[in-house]
Every structure is written in C-alpha cells, then in structure tokens.
Design a protein around this motif. Sequence first.
Motif, PDB file in Angstrom:
ATOM      1  N   ALA A   1      38.974 -30.123 -48.119  1.00 39.03           N
ATOM      2  CA  ALA A   1      39.969 -29.179 -47.602  1.00 39.03           C
ATOM      3  C   ALA A   1      40.056 -27.932 -48.466  1.00 39.03           C
ATOM      4  O   ALA A   1      40.948 -27.094 -48.255  1.00 39.03           O
ATOM      5  CB  ALA A   1      41.336 -29.863 -47.542  1.00 39.03           C
TER       6      ALA A   1
ATOM      7  N   LEU B   1      46.937 -33.901 -45.731  1.00 43.21           N
ATOM      8  CA  LEU B   1      46.354 -32.741 -46.408  1.00 43.21           C
ATOM      9  C   LEU B   1      46.078 -31.603 -45.439  1.00 43.21           C
ATOM     10  O   LEU B   1      46.256 -30.428 -45.779  1.00 43.21           O
ATOM     11  CB  LEU B   1      45.055 -33.146 -47.118  1.00 43.21           C
ATOM     12  N   GLU B   2      45.640 -31.930 -44.246  1.00 39.14           N
ATOM     13  CA  GLU B   2      45.380 -30.889 -43.237  1.00 39.14           C
ATOM     14  C   GLU B   2      46.657 -30.147 -42.888  1.00 39.14           C
ATOM     15  O   GLU B   2      46.661 -28.911 -42.766  1.00 39.14           O
ATOM     16  CB  GLU B   2      44.763 -31.527 -41.992  1.00 39.14           C
ATOM     17  N   GLU B   3      47.752 -30.877 -42.743  1.00 39.63           N
ATOM     18  CA  GLU B   3      49.029 -30.241 -42.415  1.00 39.63           C
ATOM     19  C   GLU B   3      49.530 -29.385 -43.577  1.00 39.63           C
ATOM     20  O   GLU B   3      50.039 -28.277 -43.376  1.00 39.63           O
ATOM     21  CB  GLU B   3      50.060 -31.320 -42.067  1.00 39.63           C
TER      22      GLU B   3
ATOM     23  N   LYS C   1      44.199 -37.793 -45.107  1.00 39.70           N
ATOM     24  CA  LYS C   1      43.483 -36.651 -44.531  1.00 39.70           C
ATOM     25  C   LYS C   1      44.407 -35.823 -43.636  1.00 39.70           C
ATOM     26  O   LYS C   1      44.457 -34.584 -43.749  1.00 39.70           O
ATOM     27  CB  LYS C   1      42.268 -37.146 -43.745  1.00 39.70           C
ATOM     28  N   THR C   2      45.124 -36.477 -42.753  1.00 38.01           N
ATOM     29  CA  THR C   2      46.037 -35.777 -41.853  1.00 38.01           C
ATOM     30  C   THR C   2      47.124 -35.036 -42.634  1.00 38.01           C
ATOM     31  O   THR C   2      47.467 -33.885 -42.330  1.00 38.01           O
ATOM     32  CB  THR C   2      46.695 -36.771 -40.883  1.00 38.01           C
TER      33      THR C   2
ATOM     34  N   SER D   1      47.744 -28.028 -46.124  1.00 39.30           N
ATOM     35  CA  SER D   1      46.870 -26.913 -46.478  1.00 39.30           C
ATOM     36  C   SER D   1      46.574 -25.977 -45.308  1.00 39.30           C
ATOM     37  O   SER D   1      45.972 -24.917 -45.503  1.00 39.30           O
ATOM     38  CB  SER D   1      45.539 -27.453 -47.020  1.00 39.30           C
ATOM     39  N   SER D   2      46.973 -26.388 -44.108  1.00 34.29           N
ATOM     40  CA  SER D   2      46.625 -25.634 -42.886  1.00 34.29           C
ATOM     41  C   SER D   2      45.116 -25.442 -42.787  1.00 34.29           C
ATOM     42  O   SER D   2      44.628 -24.421 -42.306  1.00 34.29           O
ATOM     43  CB  SER D   2      47.332 -24.268 -42.873  1.00 34.29           C
ATOM     44  N   GLN D   3      44.378 -26.458 -43.253  1.00 36.20           N
ATOM     45  CA  GLN D   3      42.921 -26.398 -43.278  1.00 36.20           C
ATOM     46  C   GLN D   3      42.369 -27.675 -42.655  1.00 36.20           C
ATOM     47  O   GLN D   3      42.520 -28.762 -43.215  1.00 36.20           O
ATOM     48  CB  GLN D   3      42.427 -26.269 -44.723  1.00 36.20           C
ATOM     49  N   PRO D   4      41.722 -27.582 -41.483  1.00 35.63           N
ATOM     50  CA  PRO D   4      41.136 -28.792 -40.899  1.00 35.63           C
ATOM     51  C   PRO D   4      40.000 -29.321 -41.764  1.00 35.63           C
ATOM     52  O   PRO D   4      39.205 -28.558 -42.312  1.00 35.63           O
ATOM     53  CB  PRO D   4      40.623 -28.308 -39.538  1.00 35.63           C
ATOM     54  N   ILE D   5      39.943 -30.627 -41.922  1.00 28.73           N
ATOM     55  CA  ILE D   5      38.876 -31.260 -42.694  1.00 28.73           C
ATOM     56  C   ILE D   5      37.834 -31.762 -41.701  1.00 28.73           C
ATOM     57  O   ILE D   5      38.000 -32.806 -41.070  1.00 28.73           O
ATOM     58  CB  ILE D   5      39.427 -32.406 -43.553  1.00 28.73           C
ATOM     59  N   THR D   6      36.777 -31.000 -41.536  1.00 29.92           N
ATOM     60  CA  THR D   6      35.742 -31.336 -40.565  1.00 29.92           C
ATOM     61  C   THR D   6      34.825 -32.419 -41.117  1.00 29.92           C
ATOM     62  O   THR D   6      34.768 -32.662 -42.333  1.00 29.92           O
ATOM     63  CB  THR D   6      34.901 -30.108 -40.211  1.00 29.92           C
TER      64      THR D   6
END
Length: 325
Positions: A63, A165-167, A162-163, A169-174
């Motif tokens: 992320a 951290l995505e919320e 993971k979910t 950081s506003s960064q999707p973890i592809t």
Amino acid sequence: MASYGPPGPDGLWKKGARNRVFEKFSQWQKKRHEYAQEWKARTGGKVLGYFCTYVPEEVAHAAGILPVRIMGGHKPEDISGRHIYGMYCPYCRDVLAQGLNGTYHYLDGITIAQSCLHIRQTFSSWALHVPTISYSHYIYHPMKVQSAQAVPYLAGEIVKFKTSLEEWSSQPITEEALRKSIDVYNTYRRLMVKLYETRKADKPPITGAEAMEVVLASQMVDKAEFNTELQRVLGELPQRKIDRSTGIRLMLIGSEDDDIEFLDMTEGLDATVVVDDHCTGSRYFLVEVPPDKDLIMALADRYVNRIVCPSKDWEDRSRADHILK
C-alpha cells in the motif's frame, strides 16, 4: 560499538577504524527516526509502527506504507508505570515510554499481531494515549499455529488487515502490488540467509554485533533500499578479513534483543556470536512466503509456519530441534 574498516596495506580491517563495509546499516540503525521522517517527506507516504514480527509487513508495503519495528531506547523511564505493571518486561515498558514521550511522533499508525499479554497491553496503552496515532489495528494471529485451521484462519485476518489499510491509506492494494512486495521481502530473506551463512566460517568476516546492527536496520528502512545495500556488502565480504581472534563461538537465544553494546562487550572478551535465534534476529527473516496463486493464503502459510515464537510453540515443542540444527 567497535568497528572494523577500511583495510590497511595488509588487507586487515583494524579495530576502531571507520567501518566502511557496514557504515550504511549503522547509520540507518542509529538514526532510525531521522530515516523514517526523511522517507515521509520524500514519498508522502504513511509510516506504520509494529510491535511483533508476526505482522505481515508485505501487505502494508504493497500500500506504499513504510513498516517500522518499534524498539526501546535503553534509557531509564518513569512514565510507563501509570499504564502497565512494573513487573512487565523491560522491553514492553521501554517501548511504551518511547511512545508516550513522543520519540515516535512521526508514526501515523500502529499494529500488532496476537502475542504475549505484556506487549498487547503496551499496544493498547499506546493506541489510547499517544495522540499522534490516527490508526491502530489488532491482528488476531492464532496462538496454536500447529492447528490445521491456523492457516485459513490467519488468511481471514490478513484480508481484514488489508481492507483496513486500504481504507486508512486510501490506496487499493492490488494483486500485482502485493506480489511485488512479496518478491521484495523474499529477496530480502534470501540475502539475509547469505549474510548469516558467512558467520559459519572459521574466521567470520562479520562480528555478531555488526550482524545485529544489519538485521535491526532492516526492520526500520524500506526493504528495496535495504536489499540494494546488502547486495553490495555481500559482494565485498569474501575479501574482508578482520584483525581479531574469533575466540569462543557463541549462539544468542532469546526473544526481542537489540542490545548491540552488550554484544560488543561480549565479543571484546575473545568471543564471537556466530548465530542467533530471537525475534530481532534470524526468526525475523527465516522462511520465505511460498509460491502460490492465492497470495493471501501464501502469506498466511508463511506467518503460521515460520520459525516459531516460544509463546506459540505448543503442543509439540519444535524450538529445541531448530536450535540444535
């Protein structure tokens, strides 16, 4: 810490000379806070502190977050007793004091994986009372790692992490980003194994104190940057000869240990620490994430089946066999 470098006319690194070979790692370890703040300014990314090596750092790395191991300061403190019991271990009290006194003011968030009671309460007190923290996440890592359900259970916890951290950081973890991060971390683990292999020599080209400084630095800086420096060092080590006696060969066993001065003192008494088994040493990097199409399951497999922490080594005891090997 005694240092060895650069070589004289006879090719030997003299004690007390400037340590050219390991200088970068020494700087990173000693100036860990400055490095993290410079990294934030340079990248604009978030810094995530973690207390336990069961945290799957690869997810945060994917992320664009810098994971930083929270360490103590080895200084007297009188503020942790308001939050945790005085009989708790010095490490837990020290790292809590570091948070409360603002040493880690640059951290944006903290996380921990299920571990001992003492460090869990340290984490909770930090999350409640350190005002600079905007994010905290508790990973319910299984204590009974020998259970058949441990890997699928942890996979579910990693998805939650993971979910979260995505919320935050506003960064999707592809999947691509996660695969790249796993590759970076596996490369790091292979390089560290190569470094530790050099300690098996009759006259190791690295002291135990230097090895500890390297592995500590690796828990504080970006892994890709660390890998580049370690590859350079591994290229120089075969030619390195230290002007000192190896003496008695020792193994360091324990839990968290970042006391470089203690190792340096020990090695000043005609001895060399040639291997270790603790969570700030080899237990941190041994065992890679296995290749698997399902990256979450692969991560869960690694963080369940890594070299086990004593608190999770049951019902069958595996640590004695590992240490003997």
